[in-house]
Design a protein around this motif. Structure first.
Motif, PDB file in Angstrom:
ATOM      1  N   PRO A  32       0.641  -1.299  -0.094  1.00 30.39           N
ATOM      2  CA  PRO A  32      -0.052   0.117  -0.014  1.00 30.39           C
ATOM      3  C   PRO A  32       0.670   1.203   0.096  1.00 30.39           C
ATOM      4  O   PRO A  32       2.073   1.041   0.299  1.00 30.39           O
ATOM      5  N   ASP A  33       0.422   2.358  -0.533  1.00 33.40           N
ATOM      6  CA  ASP A  33       0.999   3.552  -0.325  1.00 33.40           C
ATOM      7  C   ASP A  33       1.129   4.213   1.055  1.00 33.40           C
ATOM      8  O   ASP A  33       0.267   4.919   1.452  1.00 33.40           O
ATOM      9  N   LEU A  34       2.191   3.885   1.492  1.00 35.42           N
ATOM     10  CA  LEU A  34       2.489   4.167   2.930  1.00 35.42           C
ATOM     11  C   LEU A  34       3.056   5.768   2.924  1.00 35.42           C
ATOM     12  O   LEU A  34       3.925   6.110   2.564  1.00 35.42           O
ATOM     13  N   ARG A  35       2.040   6.576   3.700  1.00 35.55           N
ATOM     14  CA  ARG A  35       2.499   7.921   3.643  1.00 35.55           C
ATOM     15  C   ARG A  35       2.810   8.483   4.963  1.00 35.55           C
ATOM     16  O   ARG A  35       2.081   8.374   5.980  1.00 35.55           O
ATOM     17  N   PHE A  36       4.063   9.034   5.176  1.00 35.86           N
ATOM     18  CA  PHE A  36       4.538   9.477   6.351  1.00 35.86           C
ATOM     19  C   PHE A  36       4.867  11.042   6.082  1.00 35.86           C
ATOM     20  O   PHE A  36       5.835  11.379   5.423  1.00 35.86           O
ATOM     21  N   GLU A  37       3.827  12.222   6.754  1.00 35.01           N
ATOM     22  CA  GLU A  37       4.145  13.302   6.391  1.00 35.01           C
ATOM     23  C   GLU A  37       3.972  14.187   7.759  1.00 35.01           C
ATOM     24  O   GLU A  37       3.326  13.913   8.616  1.00 35.01           O
ATOM     25  N   ILE A  38       4.674  15.317   7.716  1.00 33.70           N
ATOM     26  CA  ILE A  38       4.400  16.398   8.761  1.00 33.70           C
ATOM     27  C   ILE A  38       3.913  17.796   7.772  1.00 33.70           C
ATOM     28  O   ILE A  38       4.642  18.174   6.951  1.00 33.70           O
ATOM     29  N   GLU A  39       3.051  18.058   8.194  1.00 31.07           N
ATOM     30  CA  GLU A  39       2.368  19.412   7.691  1.00 31.07           C
ATOM     31  C   GLU A  39       2.291  19.144   6.199  1.00 31.07           C
ATOM     32  O   GLU A  39       2.398  19.991   5.396  1.00 31.07           O
ATOM     33  N   GLY A  40       1.886  17.832   5.585  1.00 33.78           N
ATOM     34  CA  GLY A  40       1.640  17.644   4.171  1.00 33.78           C
ATOM     35  C   GLY A  40       2.801  17.469   3.409  1.00 33.78           C
ATOM     36  O   GLY A  40       2.830  17.126   2.317  1.00 33.78           O
ATOM     37  N   GLN A  41       4.099  17.463   4.190  1.00 35.09           N
ATOM     38  CA  GLN A  41       5.267  17.145   3.491  1.00 35.09           C
ATOM     39  C   GLN A  41       5.923  15.721   3.683  1.00 35.09           C
ATOM     40  O   GLN A  41       5.973  15.646   5.088  1.00 35.09           O
ATOM     41  N   THR A  87      -1.328  17.362  11.273  1.00 39.09           N
ATOM     42  CA  THR A  87      -0.124  17.993  11.691  1.00 39.09           C
ATOM     43  C   THR A  87       0.829  16.843  11.312  1.00 39.09           C
ATOM     44  O   THR A  87       2.110  17.122  10.424  1.00 39.09           O
ATOM     45  N   VAL A  88       0.514  15.542  11.507  1.00 36.72           N
ATOM     46  CA  VAL A  88       1.244  14.490  11.269  1.00 36.72           C
ATOM     47  C   VAL A  88       0.372  13.376  10.424  1.00 36.72           C
ATOM     48  O   VAL A  88      -0.828  13.245  11.329  1.00 36.72           O
ATOM     49  N   ARG A  89       0.890  12.850   9.686  1.00 37.66           N
ATOM     50  CA  ARG A  89       0.263  11.594   9.079  1.00 37.66           C
ATOM     51  C   ARG A  89       1.044  10.273   9.101  1.00 37.66           C
ATOM     52  O   ARG A  89       2.091  10.293   8.682  1.00 37.66           O
ATOM     53  N   LEU A  90       0.510   9.356   9.694  1.00 36.68           N
ATOM     54  CA  LEU A  90       1.165   7.986   9.476  1.00 36.68           C
ATOM     55  C   LEU A  90       0.215   7.113   8.790  1.00 36.68           C
ATOM     56  O   LEU A  90      -0.938   7.139   9.135  1.00 36.68           O
ATOM     57  N   THR A  91       0.644   6.001   8.192  1.00 37.94           N
ATOM     58  CA  THR A  91       0.010   5.287   7.299  1.00 37.94           C
ATOM     59  C   THR A  91       0.184   3.664   7.867  1.00 37.94           C
ATOM     60  O   THR A  91       1.396   3.559   8.076  1.00 37.94           O
ATOM     61  N   TYR A 104      -2.944  11.825  12.180  1.00 41.22           N
ATOM     62  CA  TYR A 104      -3.827  11.044  11.585  1.00 41.22           C
ATOM     63  C   TYR A 104      -3.072   9.731  11.183  1.00 41.22           C
ATOM     64  O   TYR A 104      -2.242   9.752  10.494  1.00 41.22           O
ATOM     65  N   LEU A 105      -3.593   8.473  12.073  1.00 43.91           N
ATOM     66  CA  LEU A 105      -3.122   7.391  11.537  1.00 43.91           C
ATOM     67  C   LEU A 105      -3.988   6.303  11.282  1.00 43.91           C
ATOM     68  O   LEU A 105      -5.152   5.930  11.951  1.00 43.91           O
ATOM     69  N   ALA A 106      -4.033   5.780   9.859  1.00 38.44           N
ATOM     70  CA  ALA A 106      -5.144   5.164   9.199  1.00 38.44           C
ATOM     71  C   ALA A 106      -4.522   4.309   8.245  1.00 38.44           C
ATOM     72  O   ALA A 106      -3.441   4.619   7.725  1.00 38.44           O
ATOM     73  N   PRO A 107      -5.280   3.170   7.610  1.00 40.42           N
ATOM     74  CA  PRO A 107      -4.690   2.417   6.448  1.00 40.42           C
ATOM     75  C   PRO A 107      -4.541   3.431   5.188  1.00 40.42           C
ATOM     76  O   PRO A 107      -5.155   4.611   5.250  1.00 40.42           O
ATOM     77  N   ALA A 108      -4.134   3.048   4.099  1.00 35.55           N
ATOM     78  CA  ALA A 108      -3.892   3.955   3.074  1.00 35.55           C
ATOM     79  C   ALA A 108      -5.295   4.357   2.335  1.00 35.55           C
ATOM     80  O   ALA A 108      -5.155   5.507   1.633  1.00 35.55           O
ATOM     81  N   ASP A 109      -6.039   3.571   2.544  1.00 37.67           N
ATOM     82  CA  ASP A 109      -7.276   3.728   1.597  1.00 37.67           C
ATOM     83  C   ASP A 109      -8.185   4.747   2.290  1.00 37.67           C
ATOM     84  O   ASP A 109      -9.325   4.988   1.823  1.00 37.67           O
ATOM     85  N   THR A 110      -7.893   5.647   3.384  1.00 41.75           N
ATOM     86  CA  THR A 110      -8.807   6.593   3.875  1.00 41.75           C
ATOM     87  C   THR A 110      -8.074   7.734   3.920  1.00 41.75           C
ATOM     88  O   THR A 110      -6.710   8.070   3.891  1.00 41.75           O
ATOM     89  N   GLU A 111      -8.839   9.020   3.704  1.00 39.24           N
ATOM     90  CA  GLU A 111      -8.295  10.318   3.559  1.00 39.24           C
ATOM     91  C   GLU A 111      -9.107  11.350   4.626  1.00 39.24           C
ATOM     92  O   GLU A 111     -10.108  11.194   4.761  1.00 39.24           O
TER      93      GLU A 111
END
Ligand code: SF4
Length: 438
Positions: A65-74, A389-393, A376-383
């Motif tokens: 899956p598309d694992l996204r780790f982001e801070i402020e969208g980066q 501030t922080v996104r973890l997949t 926000y921590l969730a599987p890749a198929d959720t938006e």
């Protein structure tokens, strides 16, 4: 570590193709465990026994899956995202942890451990769906059973404020409609299906009896049914827009059936009188047990929201809206419900883990979420409906790792991974945060 037993996998199709039998769907509270996934080139190319709600979702799942780790969208590294998460939670005076319906027992357990460690308020997706039902259970109890008993015994099924043909497409096929059972060998022809709702639905079209009641009249209709079931005379000609003769006929059916099941949805449980409506239904079902066997069950929408209730119950003593800031659990729905807290501005950081139903978040709560540090921590198929501030997949339980999901009747269903490669799950990501918390 994700490995599959050889009995689950059939690799005989071709060198690159495998089939996983007894795959489990966690898309709704039915948690169907009889799916078969065909896997080719690290994708699911065919899924048998999936329904209209879940087929597309399964076919979109991949081993990577598309694992996204982001801070402020980066985009950042997983380590940086975990460090920032620990930093936010370590500084927060009044943090909120919310969600858990898209998680599973291991992730839910880790979330409670984290809430305990940082003195957070922890709340689940139940607080915006069946919370009024839980309050009703706590006041009057419930007569209940598993869905297997409904399948094998029920000759009268009532859906009240619920449209399972749309919301739980295989419920009738597997448990409550067409399916034959031990004491109902002819399936649908042995079973009377009743729908009570304020509007026509796909389920009411399939029912033997449809009572279209007026909005906000469920409480009156339920108490009238209680009177009729008790043999009392009701002088009103109509209640909730329904002729008293029709209600009398339903009371007779309830009294005369071998095994009745009343399934109720948010059409009964939400609204100004939600918990009192459910209380009235539970008491009606209790009364029916003077004459026959009758049970009541919630139609749970989200995949493992029942598991979130269960894990919170066994770890804190309460099912949702639990405040751990004093070092011991305090329970107060409304005061400690996530969306109310956010709308009042009563928290200073929010960690959303496997949150389902964020599309229903009130504007005031969403506006406040945009003003405070959020993770926000969730599987890749959720938006998320905002930039956290922080996104973890994470991966998805039952697709990328083992877990447990609780069906709507609170029966725990083991989840097996469909893919064998390792993907970080919410449990491991939360444990990484716990390890470096100040
Ligand atoms: S009924 Fe629910 S659990 Fe069963 S396959 Fe459909 S979405 Fe999945």
């Amino acid at each position: 570590m994700t490995t599959m037993s050889s009995s689950d996998l059939d690799n005989s199709l071709s060198p690159e193709t495998a089939q996983l039998r007894s795959a489990v769907c966690t898309h709704c509270g039915c948690v169907c465990d009889d799916l078969t996934a065909t896997i080719e080139d690290q994708r699911i190319t065919r899924i048998e026994n999936a329904c209209s709600l879940s087929e597309e979702w399964f076919l979109a799942q991949t081993a990577t899956p598309d694992l996204r780790f982001e801070i402020e969208g980066q985009s950042v590294s997983p380590e940086e995202a975990i460090e920032k998460t620990a930093d936010i939670l370590g500084q927060a005076q009044s943090p909120l942890i919310h969600g858990l319906a898209r998680s599973s027992t291991p992730g839910q357990r880790a979330a409670v451990e984290l809430a305990d460690r940082i003195g957070a308020i922890i709340d689940t997706s139940a607080s915006m769906c069946h919370a009024p039902s839980i309050l009703a259970f706590q006041r009057v109890g419930e007569s209940t059973c598993t869905l297997g008993e409904v399948r094998n015994r029920s000759d009268l099924v009532i859906f009240w404020g619920s449209n399972p043909v749309e919301s739980h497409p295989r419920h009738l096929e597997r448990y409550s409609g067409d399916v034959a059972g031990l004491f109902v060998p002819h399936g649908r022809s042995d079973r009377t299906l009743v729908v009570v709702d304020t509007q026509e639905t796909e389920t009411s079209d399939a029912a033997d009896l449809f009572l279209k009641i007026e909005p906000e009249s469920a409480f009156d209709v339920l108490w009238t049914l209680r009177s009729l079931l008790a043999g009392k005379t009701v002088t009103d000609a109509r209640v909730g827009g329904i002729a008293i003769e029709q209600l009398q006929a339903l009371a007779e059916k309830m009294r005369g059936c071998q095994f009745g099941a009343a399934f109720f949805g948010l059409g009964l449980a939400r609204g100004p009188l939600g918990h009192q409506n459910v209380e009235a239904l539970l008491q009606l079902v209790t009364d029916a047990n003077d004459h026959t066997r009758f049970i009541a069950r919630r139609m749970r929408n989200y995949g493992d929201v029942a598991g979130a209730d269960s894990v919170l119950c066994w770890q804190t003593g309460y099912p949702f809206s639990v405040n751990l800031s004093r070092g011991y659990p305090r329970y107060n729905p409304g005061e400690f419900s996530a969306f109310d807290l956010l709308a009042r501005g009563d928290v200073d950081a929010a960690f959303l883990i496997g949150s389902d139903g964020l599309n229903k978040i009130p504007d005031a709560a969403l506006d406040f979420l945009r003003q405070i540090p959020t993770i926000y921590l969730a599987p890749a198929d959720t938006e998320p409906p905002f930039v956290p501030t922080v996104r973890l997949t994470s991966g998805t339980y039952g697709i990328h790792d083992y877990g447990t999901a609780y069906r709507m009747d609170e029966v725990p269903i083991p989840l097996k991974p469909i893919f064998a490669n390792e993907v970080p799950m919410d449990e491991t990501l939360i444990q990484s945060v716990l390890e470096i918390l100040p």
